[in-house]
Design a protein around this motif. Sequence first.
Motif, PDB file in Angstrom:
ATOM      1  N   LYS A  30       0.819  -1.212   0.000  1.00  0.00           N
ATOM      2  CA  LYS A  30       0.000   0.000   0.000  1.00  0.00           C
ATOM      3  C   LYS A  30       0.850   1.258   0.000  1.00  0.00           C
ATOM      4  CE  LYS A  30      -3.904  -2.077   2.470  1.00  0.00           C
ATOM      5  NZ  LYS A  30      -4.715  -2.041   3.709  1.00  0.00           N
ATOM      6  N   LEU A  31       1.951   1.271   0.789  1.00  0.00           N
ATOM      7  CA  LEU A  31       2.844   2.432   0.821  1.00  0.00           C
ATOM      8  C   LEU A  31       3.525   2.659  -0.528  1.00  0.00           C
ATOM      9  CD1 LEU A  31       4.228   4.672   2.438  1.00  0.00           C
ATOM     10  CD2 LEU A  31       5.958   2.990   3.135  1.00  0.00           C
ATOM     11  N   LEU A  35       3.022   6.020  -2.840  1.00  0.00           N
ATOM     12  CA  LEU A  35       4.136   6.858  -3.300  1.00  0.00           C
ATOM     13  C   LEU A  35       4.158   6.977  -4.816  1.00  0.00           C
ATOM     14  CD1 LEU A  35       6.979   5.669  -0.874  1.00  0.00           C
ATOM     15  CD2 LEU A  35       5.644   7.786  -0.773  1.00  0.00           C
ATOM     16  N   GLY A  36       3.868   5.889  -5.504  1.00  0.00           N
ATOM     17  CA  GLY A  36       3.824   5.947  -6.967  1.00  0.00           C
ATOM     18  C   GLY A  36       2.750   6.889  -7.467  1.00  0.00           C
ATOM     19  N   LEU A  41       1.302  12.188  -9.765  1.00  0.00           N
ATOM     20  CA  LEU A  41       0.612  13.465  -9.630  1.00  0.00           C
ATOM     21  C   LEU A  41       1.591  14.641  -9.692  1.00  0.00           C
ATOM     22  CD1 LEU A  41      -1.997  15.009  -9.098  1.00  0.00           C
ATOM     23  CD2 LEU A  41      -1.593  14.712  -6.641  1.00  0.00           C
ATOM     24  N   ALA A  42       2.772  14.481  -9.056  1.00  0.00           N
ATOM     25  CA  ALA A  42       3.775  15.547  -9.109  1.00  0.00           C
ATOM     26  C   ALA A  42       4.287  15.766 -10.524  1.00  0.00           C
ATOM     27  CB  ALA A  42       4.932  15.211  -8.157  1.00  0.00           C
ATOM     28  N   GLY A 483       0.632  -2.728  -7.817  1.00  0.00           N
ATOM     29  CA  GLY A 483      -0.492  -2.578  -6.903  1.00  0.00           C
ATOM     30  C   GLY A 483      -1.822  -2.796  -7.580  1.00  0.00           C
ATOM     31  N   LEU A 484      -1.927  -2.324  -8.839  1.00  0.00           N
ATOM     32  CA  LEU A 484      -3.173  -2.547  -9.569  1.00  0.00           C
ATOM     33  C   LEU A 484      -3.399  -4.021  -9.853  1.00  0.00           C
ATOM     34  CD1 LEU A 484      -3.037   0.443 -12.098  1.00  0.00           C
ATOM     35  CD2 LEU A 484      -4.376   0.264  -9.986  1.00  0.00           C
TER      36      LEU A 484
END
Length: 560
Positions: A30-31, A35-36, A41-42, A483-484
Amino acid sequence: MSTTVAEMELQPVSRNAFSDGLTRMDPAQKLKMGLGALALLALALAFFFMGQQPEWRVLYSNLGDKDGGAIVAQLTQMNVPYKHTEGGGAIMVPADKVHDTRLRLASQGLPKGSVNGFELMEANRFGMTQFQERLTFQRGLEGELTRSIQSLSSVQAARIHLALPNQNGFFREQQKPTASVLLTLFPGRTLDKSQIAGIVHLVASSVPEMNPKAVSVVDDAGTLLSATPEGQAQGADVQKLQYTQQIEQLYTRRILDMIEPLVGQGNVKAQVSADLDFSLVESTSEQHRPNQTAESGAVRSQQIVEDGTPGAALPAGVPGAVSNQPPATGTAPINAAAAPLGVASNADKPGTSRRESVINYEVDKTVKVVREASGTVRRLSAAVVINHRTTTDRNGKETPVPIPPEQLEQMTALVRETIGFSQERGDSVNVVNAVFNVTKTPDVETAAWWQQTDTQELARSLAWPLGMLGLGLLVLMGMVRPGLKLMKAPAVPRKDNLPAVPQISALLNEAPERPGLPMPDTDTPTTEQLRLTDAKRLALENPMAVANIVKGWVNGEAPT
């Protein structure tokens, strides 16, 4: 052995795949996924703000430190974004604000280094004195002259100081105006004598009653450029040197044009040294021919002077009373013979006479004034080197061969005729045939496409967006995509279309026995295999329920 079989209803599978996926992920995953997502987004925000950045244009360039500081301070007050180029040589603002910013700064008199002309007269304020008006006119005239001089190609900047004295009613006491010009030339540029004279006459013609001799022109190094006696002598020396070089280059070009068609281009080198006479000689001679005879000479003037004095009467007779008697009336015969000139009579004293004659003859006189021209050729010296001829044998080997003496003598004669050789003047011509030592320069290799300047500039411009794109893909594939995959539960394949078993039997025993199941003889799944498949599917779809069952087994509790 006692065996207890407990049947439990299967909980319905949740339709919220995202929450179920997060439930199946451990905290580390999850972490990593969070972060990804933040990194993506950045990167998206960075692309957005980069696309919103304005295009920068040059507002002013080549400003002094004083003007640059004043402009930066004013831009800060006007809330106009700006930035400096590398080295601080120019101030840049957004492209859509260039003209507006220039007009606003010009209204405040910035930059102060700009030249103002007669537009200063338009800002006359009420109550201006005569002295202020005259000073404004002088500043405007200086600005106009500065603009005119700065339009020259060699002049980078100029400053003009005019000294305009006050005129009074006494004509004899009036002072003449003077001017001083300070020039800053571009690097590597110079002004010749004619250009300096043009600047002097431009200033002198713009100010009434100004003498060109009253204009001083100085460069940024402090050298006086205007025409003075010392400056004229120095300028004459420079002109002499330039004229000498032009004469030498002219003769050298003539020799090359004559010899190169015979031996080939690049196979002849020539140098001509000219000795010129720049002395200004003015001689005056006066010649007199010998005096001529009186018969053949021309009489200019003749003067004759004659002077004669007659004799006086002397006393005569016997001394006594008779001689004291007054003389009687004299008589003279009419036809008496006259006494000869110069012969005194018995009664007269002899007279005197004088005669002078002065004759002036014309004398031949020759006055000759000779002014010799300057820049005449006193002596010429020409040195010519001709390369050996190259012959190729059957094997393709090149061998240098000297030029035959007869042809070399013919070329020498051509050189003499080309420069106008004169034996009386002492000219000399030397033609030599020698092998040229030519240093072969290595072939310039064309730079590879990745070493070319255009390619490097394109790479620099694309480095930032491509790097951001690559970083985004790396974050997406390395942190978000795993994660997906975990969030998405894979479907369990079924070999038949049997309905899902709504109940599952769990064996509860203190010491459960797990006998091995025999291999089926046919392909038809047994009841145990179907239950095992359903258990696996339940473990994948609802791991919390399976975890509760296993927990109950471990604790020895009855399942709910």
